[in-house]
Scaffold this active site. Sequence first.
Site, PDB file in Angstrom:
ATOM      1  N   GLY A  12       0.828  -1.211   0.000  1.00  0.00           N
ATOM      2  CA  GLY A  12       0.000   0.000   0.000  1.00  0.00           C
ATOM      3  C   GLY A  12       0.853   1.248   0.000  1.00  0.00           C
ATOM      4  O   GLY A  12       1.716   1.416   0.865  1.00  0.00           O
ATOM      5  N   GLY A  14      -0.248   4.451   0.362  1.00  0.00           N
ATOM      6  CA  GLY A  14      -1.071   5.576   0.808  1.00  0.00           C
ATOM      7  C   GLY A  14      -0.260   6.427   1.768  1.00  0.00           C
ATOM      8  O   GLY A  14       0.984   6.432   1.729  1.00  0.00           O
ATOM      9  N   PHE A  15      -0.953   7.124   2.664  1.00  0.00           N
ATOM     10  CA  PHE A  15      -0.254   8.002   3.611  1.00  0.00           C
ATOM     11  C   PHE A  15       0.749   7.208   4.440  1.00  0.00           C
ATOM     12  O   PHE A  15       1.908   7.602   4.578  1.00  0.00           O
ATOM     13  CB  PHE A  15      -1.262   8.656   4.560  1.00  0.00           C
ATOM     14  CG  PHE A  15      -1.997   9.806   3.944  1.00  0.00           C
ATOM     15  CD1 PHE A  15      -1.390  11.048   3.855  1.00  0.00           C
ATOM     16  CD2 PHE A  15      -3.284   9.659   3.469  1.00  0.00           C
ATOM     17  CE1 PHE A  15      -2.056  12.125   3.302  1.00  0.00           C
ATOM     18  CE2 PHE A  15      -3.958  10.734   2.918  1.00  0.00           C
ATOM     19  CZ  PHE A  15      -3.351  11.963   2.828  1.00  0.00           C
ATOM     20  N   VAL A  82      -2.387  -7.345  -3.868  1.00  0.00           N
ATOM     21  CA  VAL A  82      -2.043  -8.415  -2.924  1.00  0.00           C
ATOM     22  C   VAL A  82      -3.315  -9.190  -2.581  1.00  0.00           C
ATOM     23  O   VAL A  82      -4.347  -8.596  -2.270  1.00  0.00           O
ATOM     24  CB  VAL A  82      -1.415  -7.813  -1.641  1.00  0.00           C
ATOM     25  CG1 VAL A  82      -1.202  -8.885  -0.587  1.00  0.00           C
ATOM     26  CG2 VAL A  82      -0.102  -7.126  -1.987  1.00  0.00           C
ATOM     27  N   GLU A 173     -18.260  17.948   4.308  1.00  0.00           N
ATOM     28  CA  GLU A 173     -17.531  18.663   3.255  1.00  0.00           C
ATOM     29  C   GLU A 173     -18.237  18.519   1.912  1.00  0.00           C
ATOM     30  O   GLU A 173     -18.354  19.471   1.141  1.00  0.00           O
ATOM     31  CB  GLU A 173     -16.084  18.143   3.184  1.00  0.00           C
ATOM     32  CG  GLU A 173     -15.303  18.570   4.420  1.00  0.00           C
ATOM     33  CD  GLU A 173     -13.878  18.046   4.526  1.00  0.00           C
ATOM     34  OE1 GLU A 173     -13.133  18.608   5.315  1.00  0.00           O
ATOM     35  OE2 GLU A 173     -13.534  17.075   3.844  1.00  0.00           O
ATOM     36  N   ASP A 302      -4.913   3.213   8.461  1.00  0.00           N
ATOM     37  CA  ASP A 302      -6.322   2.887   8.729  1.00  0.00           C
ATOM     38  C   ASP A 302      -6.539   1.434   9.109  1.00  0.00           C
ATOM     39  O   ASP A 302      -7.509   1.091   9.782  1.00  0.00           O
ATOM     40  CB  ASP A 302      -7.169   3.176   7.476  1.00  0.00           C
ATOM     41  CG  ASP A 302      -7.496   4.649   7.326  1.00  0.00           C
ATOM     42  OD1 ASP A 302      -7.039   5.444   8.176  1.00  0.00           O
ATOM     43  OD2 ASP A 302      -8.194   4.996   6.363  1.00  0.00           O
ATOM     44  N   ALA A 318      -5.444  10.938   8.354  1.00  0.00           N
ATOM     45  CA  ALA A 318      -4.127  10.961   7.721  1.00  0.00           C
ATOM     46  C   ALA A 318      -2.948  11.086   8.691  1.00  0.00           C
ATOM     47  O   ALA A 318      -1.939  10.393   8.539  1.00  0.00           O
ATOM     48  CB  ALA A 318      -4.100  12.106   6.706  1.00  0.00           C
TER      49      ALA A 318
HETATM   50  C1  LIG Z   1     -13.211  10.955   1.224  1.00  0.00           C
HETATM   51  C2  LIG Z   1     -12.191  10.932   2.339  1.00  0.00           C
HETATM   52  C3  LIG Z   1     -11.865  12.128   2.980  1.00  0.00           C
HETATM   53  C4  LIG Z   1     -10.937  12.131   4.007  1.00  0.00           C
HETATM   54  N1  LIG Z   1     -10.634  13.326   4.595  1.00  0.00           N
HETATM   55  C5  LIG Z   1      -9.683  13.359   5.543  1.00  0.00           C
HETATM   56  C6  LIG Z   1      -9.288  14.612   6.126  1.00  0.00           C
HETATM   57  O1  LIG Z   1      -9.826  15.672   5.789  1.00  0.00           O
HETATM   58  N2  LIG Z   1      -8.299  14.599   7.050  1.00  0.00           N
HETATM   59  C7  LIG Z   1      -7.684  13.438   7.420  1.00  0.00           C
HETATM   60  O2  LIG Z   1      -6.771  13.471   8.244  1.00  0.00           O
HETATM   61  N3  LIG Z   1      -8.047  12.250   6.917  1.00  0.00           N
HETATM   62  C8  LIG Z   1      -9.020  12.181   5.978  1.00  0.00           C
HETATM   63  N4  LIG Z   1      -9.383  10.974   5.436  1.00  0.00           N
HETATM   64  C9  LIG Z   1      -8.769   9.736   5.952  1.00  0.00           C
HETATM   65  C10 LIG Z   1      -7.403   9.502   5.382  1.00  0.00           C
HETATM   66  O3  LIG Z   1      -7.402   9.716   3.991  1.00  0.00           O
HETATM   67  C11 LIG Z   1      -6.983   8.086   5.735  1.00  0.00           C
HETATM   68  O4  LIG Z   1      -6.953   7.989   7.125  1.00  0.00           O
HETATM   69  C12 LIG Z   1      -5.609   7.758   5.174  1.00  0.00           C
HETATM   70  O5  LIG Z   1      -5.658   7.750   3.775  1.00  0.00           O
HETATM   71  C13 LIG Z   1      -5.152   6.395   5.680  1.00  0.00           C
HETATM   72  O6  LIG Z   1      -3.914   6.111   5.133  1.00  0.00           O
HETATM   73  P1  LIG Z   1      -3.477   4.619   4.841  1.00  0.00           P
HETATM   74  O7  LIG Z   1      -2.091   4.706   4.331  1.00  0.00           O
HETATM   75  O8  LIG Z   1      -3.791   3.774   5.995  1.00  0.00           O
HETATM   76  O9  LIG Z   1      -4.456   4.129   3.686  1.00  0.00           O
HETATM   77  P2  LIG Z   1      -4.669   4.695   2.191  1.00  0.00           P
HETATM   78  O10 LIG Z   1      -4.201   6.102   2.085  1.00  0.00           O
HETATM   79  O11 LIG Z   1      -6.069   4.376   1.897  1.00  0.00           O
HETATM   80  O12 LIG Z   1      -3.699   3.781   1.340  1.00  0.00           O
HETATM   81  C14 LIG Z   1      -3.908   2.414   1.151  1.00  0.00           C
HETATM   82  C15 LIG Z   1      -3.188   2.001  -0.120  1.00  0.00           C
HETATM   83  O13 LIG Z   1      -3.211   0.588  -0.189  1.00  0.00           O
HETATM   84  C16 LIG Z   1      -3.488   0.186  -1.510  1.00  0.00           C
HETATM   85  N5  LIG Z   1      -4.097  -1.137  -1.436  1.00  0.00           N
HETATM   86  C17 LIG Z   1      -5.218  -1.490  -0.768  1.00  0.00           C
HETATM   87  N6  LIG Z   1      -5.460  -2.800  -0.899  1.00  0.00           N
HETATM   88  C18 LIG Z   1      -4.464  -3.294  -1.666  1.00  0.00           C
HETATM   89  C19 LIG Z   1      -4.171  -4.582  -2.173  1.00  0.00           C
HETATM   90  N7  LIG Z   1      -4.924  -5.638  -1.885  1.00  0.00           N
HETATM   91  N8  LIG Z   1      -3.085  -4.722  -2.942  1.00  0.00           N
HETATM   92  C20 LIG Z   1      -2.296  -3.667  -3.226  1.00  0.00           C
HETATM   93  N9  LIG Z   1      -2.528  -2.430  -2.785  1.00  0.00           N
HETATM   94  C21 LIG Z   1      -3.597  -2.233  -2.014  1.00  0.00           C
HETATM   95  C22 LIG Z   1      -4.433   1.262  -2.020  1.00  0.00           C
HETATM   96  O14 LIG Z   1      -4.414   1.330  -3.431  1.00  0.00           O
HETATM   97  C23 LIG Z   1      -3.857   2.506  -1.374  1.00  0.00           C
HETATM   98  O15 LIG Z   1      -2.914   3.148  -2.186  1.00  0.00           O
HETATM   99  C24 LIG Z   1     -10.324  10.932   4.406  1.00  0.00           C
HETATM  100  C25 LIG Z   1     -10.649   9.738   3.765  1.00  0.00           C
HETATM  101  C26 LIG Z   1     -11.578   9.735   2.744  1.00  0.00           C
HETATM  102  C27 LIG Z   1     -11.935   8.447   2.045  1.00  0.00           C
END
Ligand SMILES: Cc1cc2nc3c(=O)[nH]c(=O)nc-3n(C[C@H](O)[C@H](O)[C@H](O)COP(=O)(O)OP(=O)(O)OC[C@H]3O[C@@H](n4cnc5c(N)ncnc54)[C@H](O)[C@@H]3O)c2cc1C
Length: 436
Positions: A12, A14-15, A82, A173, A302, A318
């Site tokens: 992943g 993401g953040f 994955v 929002e 998350d 985030a």
């Molecule tokens: C609409 C929306 C608005 C938001 N607004 C805010 C805000 O204003 N402020 C704030 O702090 N937070 C906000 N959040 C929450 C924040 O975006 C999340 O907490 C943050 O993205 C979590 O980061 P992460 O790295 O855990 O997951 P993510 O950023 O979701 O990254 C997960 C990554 O894993 C990859 N992935 C998933 N499953 C697989 C797999 N099986 N195989 C390969 N890759 C995979 C995905 O493609 C993705 O790139 C918001 C979320 C959403 C949906």
Amino acid sequence: MAQTPPRVIVIGAGFAGLSAVKRLGRSGADLDIVVLDRHNYNTFQPLLYQVATAGLDAGDVGHHIRGIIRPYRQAELLVETVARVHPDQRLVELDTGATLPYDALVITAGARTNYFGVSGAQEHGLPLYTLPDAIRVRNHVLACFEAAEADPSLVDQGALTFVVVGGGPTGVEMAGAMSELFRNVMRRDFRRIDPENARIVLVEMTDTLLGAFRPRSQQHAHEQLAARNVELRLGARVTNIERTRVTLESGEVIPTRTVIWAAGVQGNDLTDDTFERIRGGRIVVNPDLSVPGHPEVFVAGDLAAATRRDGTLLPQVARPAIAEGRHAARQVLRRLGGQPTVPFRYHDPGNMATIGRRAAVADLPLHITLTGGIAWLAWLGLHLIELMGGMHRRTEVLVRWAWDYLRWEWGPLLILTPAPDPDLATSEQEQEPGAP
Ligand SMILES: Cc1cc2nc3c(=O)[nH]c(=O)nc-3n(C[C@H](O)[C@H](O)[C@H](O)COP(=O)(O)OP(=O)(O)OC[C@H]3O[C@@H](n4cnc5c(N)ncnc54)[C@H](O)[C@@H]3O)c2cc1C
């Protein structure tokens, strides 16, 4: 079998994942860092609602992962999905069936939309979780207006009624931004319908908006949405969603073609039942973010059930994700260097949400609560700083936002969809011949 150099897989980008990769990359350690993501881009989710309401382009919130990891020569990206993790064999299995061995694993696969089993929600609700989701919402909302302009009788059938489910930051929002889009921008461009009369209904199960915020912020959000003519249904539960209507527990039926589902998330299930999970699919972690029984596997973001010192769960937003990703990377380095790991400590910088122009709320440390224009400026500054893509991208977005702000101009009001949305019938009878 141990790899040489040791292989660290990050699932992943993401953040949390990217923050882990950056920390590992910057360490200069001799590592083989493999980043696995099903997309070749990272999504800045906090601004997805801006894409959904045509305030920003997809490219403003989606960033090319290869570009982000370019400085770290030890890191490579494989765009793969994955399927599951086999911690006993130290293998990651891809959906192609191929497997990759690892010495250390950082799982940051995030979450996905949770429909909570509400009947019809998955079939007819529009989630707002990914970039394609946001573009789909934009296409659909704009197409509703075009359909109503072509056949104004559709307005009575709910073509211009937009239901948002979930009164957290995303729902608030989204509702606020739609209101500004309809009432300040689109009203100038239609002749046979009046976009100012479009209804936005925000349905929230609890008695308050922005449940994680302080009462003053909640009150401000309430007032600002009401001032933007958003109809609030608090303490209201959606029980059923059909193509042309939403039913609430109270018995109220809202005719609509658009239900934006912003009600909650659930952890991605790529590890099946391998690891212990709590409610919402979050994986149980030790204080150092490793998985019980597997000290070489860390979970962050998350997907992790990471807690504060007092044992309460950290929110799925985030900032904790970024901090956890960085911490997990540090622990991987400590382990590979033969040092003991240390617990994760989170310093909460507060919460922010925006409702519209000059209307936002910010719950900061030391019990400082900002509302209105000052909170909005703080929100704007923070999001510009956090946007990826370097200074040129931030300046570009700032200039565009400033221009839009002054002129009530808006971004891409384009319907980019290969086929008409099936949820938008030209009339109800046409799609449902038997309908009353
Ligand atoms: C609409 C929306 C608005 C938001 N607004 C805010 C805000 O204003 N402020 C704030 O702090 N937070 C906000 N959040 C929450 C924040 O975006 C999340 O907490 C943050 O993205 C979590 O980061 P992460 O790295 O855990 O997951 P993510 O950023 O979701 O990254 C997960 C990554 O894993 C990859 N992935 C998933 N499953 C697989 C797999 N099986 N195989 C390969 N890759 C995979 C995905 O493609 C993705 O790139 C918001 C979320 C959403 C949906």
